[in-house]
Motif scaffolding. Sequence first.
Motif, PDB file in Angstrom:
ATOM      1  N   ALA A 198     -97.272 -75.786  84.177  1.00  0.00           N
ATOM      2  CA  ALA A 198     -98.129 -76.282  84.316  1.00  0.00           C
ATOM      3  C   ALA A 198     -97.731 -75.467  85.696  1.00  0.00           C
ATOM      4  CB  ALA A 198     -97.524 -77.367  84.147  1.00  0.00           C
ATOM      5  N   ALA A 199     -96.438 -76.023  86.322  1.00  0.00           N
ATOM      6  CA  ALA A 199     -95.613 -75.352  87.563  1.00  0.00           C
ATOM      7  C   ALA A 199     -96.006 -73.925  88.312  1.00  0.00           C
ATOM      8  CB  ALA A 199     -93.608 -75.521  87.622  1.00  0.00           C
ATOM      9  N   PHE A 200     -96.230 -73.057  87.492  1.00  0.00           N
ATOM     10  CA  PHE A 200     -96.162 -71.910  87.932  1.00  0.00           C
ATOM     11  C   PHE A 200     -98.150 -71.470  87.968  1.00  0.00           C
ATOM     12  CE2 PHE A 200     -91.951 -70.682  87.133  1.00  0.00           C
ATOM     13  CZ  PHE A 200     -91.155 -70.584  88.275  1.00  0.00           C
ATOM     14  N   ASP A 201     -98.884 -72.080  86.964  1.00  0.00           N
ATOM     15  CA  ASP A 201     -99.885 -72.125  87.452  1.00  0.00           C
ATOM     16  C   ASP A 201    -100.520 -71.653  89.304  1.00  0.00           C
ATOM     17  OD1 ASP A 201    -103.233 -71.603  86.336  1.00  0.00           O
ATOM     18  OD2 ASP A 201    -103.418 -73.584  86.993  1.00  0.00           O
ATOM     19  N   GLY A 202    -101.248 -70.567  89.378  1.00  0.00           N
ATOM     20  CA  GLY A 202    -101.476 -70.314  91.060  1.00  0.00           C
ATOM     21  C   GLY A 202    -100.251 -70.369  91.487  1.00  0.00           C
ATOM     22  N   PHE A 203     -99.428 -69.444  90.550  1.00  0.00           N
ATOM     23  CA  PHE A 203     -98.575 -69.238  91.910  1.00  0.00           C
ATOM     24  C   PHE A 203     -98.939 -67.837  92.574  1.00  0.00           C
ATOM     25  CE2 PHE A 203     -93.716 -67.306  92.897  1.00  0.00           C
ATOM     26  CZ  PHE A 203     -93.574 -68.334  93.573  1.00  0.00           C
ATOM     27  N   PRO A 204     -98.495 -67.524  93.843  1.00  0.00           N
ATOM     28  CA  PRO A 204     -98.787 -66.386  94.452  1.00  0.00           C
ATOM     29  C   PRO A 204     -99.064 -65.099  94.406  1.00  0.00           C
ATOM     30  CG  PRO A 204     -97.606 -68.037  95.930  1.00  0.00           C
ATOM     31  CD  PRO A 204     -97.524 -68.308  94.353  1.00  0.00           C
ATOM     32  N   ILE A 205     -97.564 -64.613  93.624  1.00  0.00           N
ATOM     33  CA  ILE A 205     -96.937 -63.532  93.368  1.00  0.00           C
ATOM     34  C   ILE A 205     -97.040 -63.464  91.845  1.00  0.00           C
ATOM     35  CG2 ILE A 205     -96.359 -62.877  95.040  1.00  0.00           C
ATOM     36  CD1 ILE A 205     -93.624 -62.649  93.587  1.00  0.00           C
ATOM     37  N   PRO A 206     -97.346 -62.266  91.137  1.00  0.00           N
ATOM     38  CA  PRO A 206     -98.006 -61.873  89.501  1.00  0.00           C
ATOM     39  C   PRO A 206     -95.911 -61.957  89.481  1.00  0.00           C
ATOM     40  CG  PRO A 206     -98.503 -60.015  90.904  1.00  0.00           C
ATOM     41  CD  PRO A 206     -98.050 -60.745  91.989  1.00  0.00           C
ATOM     42  N   LEU A 207     -96.263 -62.989  88.332  1.00  0.00           N
ATOM     43  CA  LEU A 207     -95.005 -62.799  87.505  1.00  0.00           C
ATOM     44  C   LEU A 207     -95.095 -63.202  86.277  1.00  0.00           C
ATOM     45  CD1 LEU A 207     -92.917 -65.530  89.604  1.00  0.00           C
ATOM     46  CD2 LEU A 207     -92.166 -63.211  89.656  1.00  0.00           C
ATOM     47  N   ARG A 208     -93.010 -62.427  85.680  1.00  0.00           N
ATOM     48  CA  ARG A 208     -93.387 -62.839  84.287  1.00  0.00           C
ATOM     49  C   ARG A 208     -91.948 -63.635  84.344  1.00  0.00           C
ATOM     50  NH1 ARG A 208     -91.492 -57.239  80.293  1.00  0.00           N
ATOM     51  NH2 ARG A 208     -92.895 -56.958  81.858  1.00  0.00           N
ATOM     52  N   VAL A 209     -92.076 -64.950  83.027  1.00  0.00           N
ATOM     53  CA  VAL A 209     -91.192 -65.335  83.435  1.00  0.00           C
ATOM     54  C   VAL A 209     -91.220 -65.292  81.677  1.00  0.00           C
ATOM     55  CG1 VAL A 209     -90.619 -68.009  83.187  1.00  0.00           C
ATOM     56  CG2 VAL A 209     -92.669 -66.820  85.180  1.00  0.00           C
ATOM     57  N   ALA A 210     -89.848 -65.135  80.818  1.00  0.00           N
ATOM     58  CA  ALA A 210     -89.310 -65.981  79.782  1.00  0.00           C
ATOM     59  C   ALA A 210     -88.508 -66.841  79.693  1.00  0.00           C
ATOM     60  CB  ALA A 210     -88.476 -64.785  79.481  1.00  0.00           C
ATOM     61  N   VAL A 211     -89.566 -67.837  78.375  1.00  0.00           N
ATOM     62  CA  VAL A 211     -88.449 -69.286  77.968  1.00  0.00           C
ATOM     63  C   VAL A 211     -87.948 -68.984  76.881  1.00  0.00           C
ATOM     64  CG1 VAL A 211     -89.635 -71.306  78.057  1.00  0.00           C
ATOM     65  CG2 VAL A 211     -90.248 -70.100  79.831  1.00  0.00           C
ATOM     66  N   MET A 212     -86.833 -69.047  76.611  1.00  0.00           N
ATOM     67  CA  MET A 212     -86.371 -68.780  75.046  1.00  0.00           C
ATOM     68  C   MET A 212     -85.672 -70.102  74.534  1.00  0.00           C
ATOM     69  SD  MET A 212     -87.738 -65.719  74.994  1.00  0.00           S
ATOM     70  CE  MET A 212     -87.474 -65.494  73.269  1.00  0.00           C
ATOM     71  N   GLY A 213     -84.822 -70.357  73.341  1.00  0.00           N
ATOM     72  CA  GLY A 213     -85.086 -71.211  72.828  1.00  0.00           C
ATOM     73  C   GLY A 213     -83.737 -71.491  73.070  1.00  0.00           C
ATOM     74  N   CYS A 214     -82.806 -70.355  71.941  1.00  0.00           N
ATOM     75  CA  CYS A 214     -81.204 -69.686  72.233  1.00  0.00           C
ATOM     76  C   CYS A 214     -80.436 -69.018  72.245  1.00  0.00           C
ATOM     77  CB  CYS A 214     -81.469 -69.941  70.790  1.00  0.00           C
ATOM     78  SG  CYS A 214     -81.733 -68.441  69.423  1.00  0.00           S
ATOM     79  N   VAL A 215     -80.428 -68.996  72.162  1.00  0.00           N
ATOM     80  CA  VAL A 215     -79.217 -67.570  72.694  1.00  0.00           C
ATOM     81  C   VAL A 215     -79.602 -65.988  71.249  1.00  0.00           C
ATOM     82  CG1 VAL A 215     -77.452 -68.327  73.666  1.00  0.00           C
ATOM     83  CG2 VAL A 215     -77.145 -67.747  71.310  1.00  0.00           C
ATOM     84  N   VAL A 216     -80.268 -66.154  70.768  1.00  0.00           N
ATOM     85  CA  VAL A 216     -80.544 -65.095  69.528  1.00  0.00           C
ATOM     86  C   VAL A 216     -81.368 -63.912  70.398  1.00  0.00           C
ATOM     87  CG1 VAL A 216     -81.718 -64.730  67.419  1.00  0.00           C
ATOM     88  CG2 VAL A 216     -80.508 -66.310  67.420  1.00  0.00           C
TER      89      VAL A 216
END
Length: 367
Positions: free
Chosen positions: A294-312
């Motif tokens: 939701a926060a990045f919806d429509g962000f002005p530059i293309p981005l790959r954002v990783a959201v990871m749950g642990c250190v594995v």
Amino acid sequence: RPAPAPAPLATSRRPSRRIMVGPVPVGDGAPVSVQSMTTTPTADVNATLQQIAELTAAGCQIVRVAVPSQDDADALPVIARKARIPVIADIHFQPRYVFAAIDAGCAAVRVNPGNIKKFDDKVGQIARAAADAGVPIRIGVNAGSLDPRLLARHGTATPEALVESALWECSLFEEHGFTDLKLSVKHHDPRVMIAAYRQLAARCDYPLHLGVTEAGPLLQGTVKSAVAFGVLLAEGIGDTVRVSLSAPPVEEIKVGRQILQALGLQERTLEIVSCPSCGRAQVDVYRLTEQVSAAFDGFPIPLRVAVMGCVVNGPGEAREADLGVASGNGKGQIFVKGQVVATVPESQIVDALIEEALKLADAGAED
Ligand code: SF4
């Protein structure tokens, strides 16, 4: 450093003629474009233009409007003039609306040979009017409305029957020297649809509009369309796409764009690389992923954002992305272009990612 983007899946696109749908090139290697169709009564000009504006904002490149009545035909001039993307008039049953759509300034007209009974003797006039106005025509064959003569011959809407219908209709236009055509042969079953498009692609050089017709509700329609388009586009077949969903048309655009982006056929806007979570997760991955999306919806530059749950796998994926978070112990390590730049509590992860994304956008603007 983040890995370079892989090449698109298809090594080459199928050679085809090129048509222009208004300013949008279709075929002959032009970018595959995403279409949808309005659900408002076309005669309701304001509602239709409002929906077209929403579709345009979502990334729709060509829009189709239904023209089942004279009131709808009367609305076309204003809609065609005010829409910011090319408008295709979708016409069944009534050849006279084809002329109205051409006169109205529509960028193209879609006709369905199975549904236009008195079509054959009008083809010459339609071809002349369309040629004079520079308006291409899509011959849209649908399994549900296949010409009864072909249905009788083939028994059911087989790939061969769909293709024969499309090519026969093409031949009527070709007899009048008109080849500004785009074709579709839609079926609700991706296996039939794939076979039909493969045959059609081998037998003509017209650009092709892909669609799994009546694909169903959001999840089923998305999967059917993704499977069918994925197979065909990976073979270089397909020049425009429409995902048919029993859902608001903006969803069709979102899904269509995601399919093209997954195949490397459209530039990614936002890609979230998020883990499915498991017993090792040390943050609420689902909630965090939703908040980041939701926060990045429509962000002005293309981005790959990783959201990871642990250190594995977290640090590895976060490092590969433009931005990422690898979580642990209720905290998040924030990565930017492969480097850890901060460690923040779970409640501040989204804000920290946005802050870093804005810095990236600023840096990009200065380049
Ligand atoms: Fe589980 Fe960690 Fe993998 Fe997420 S990154 S799925 S929490 S092991």
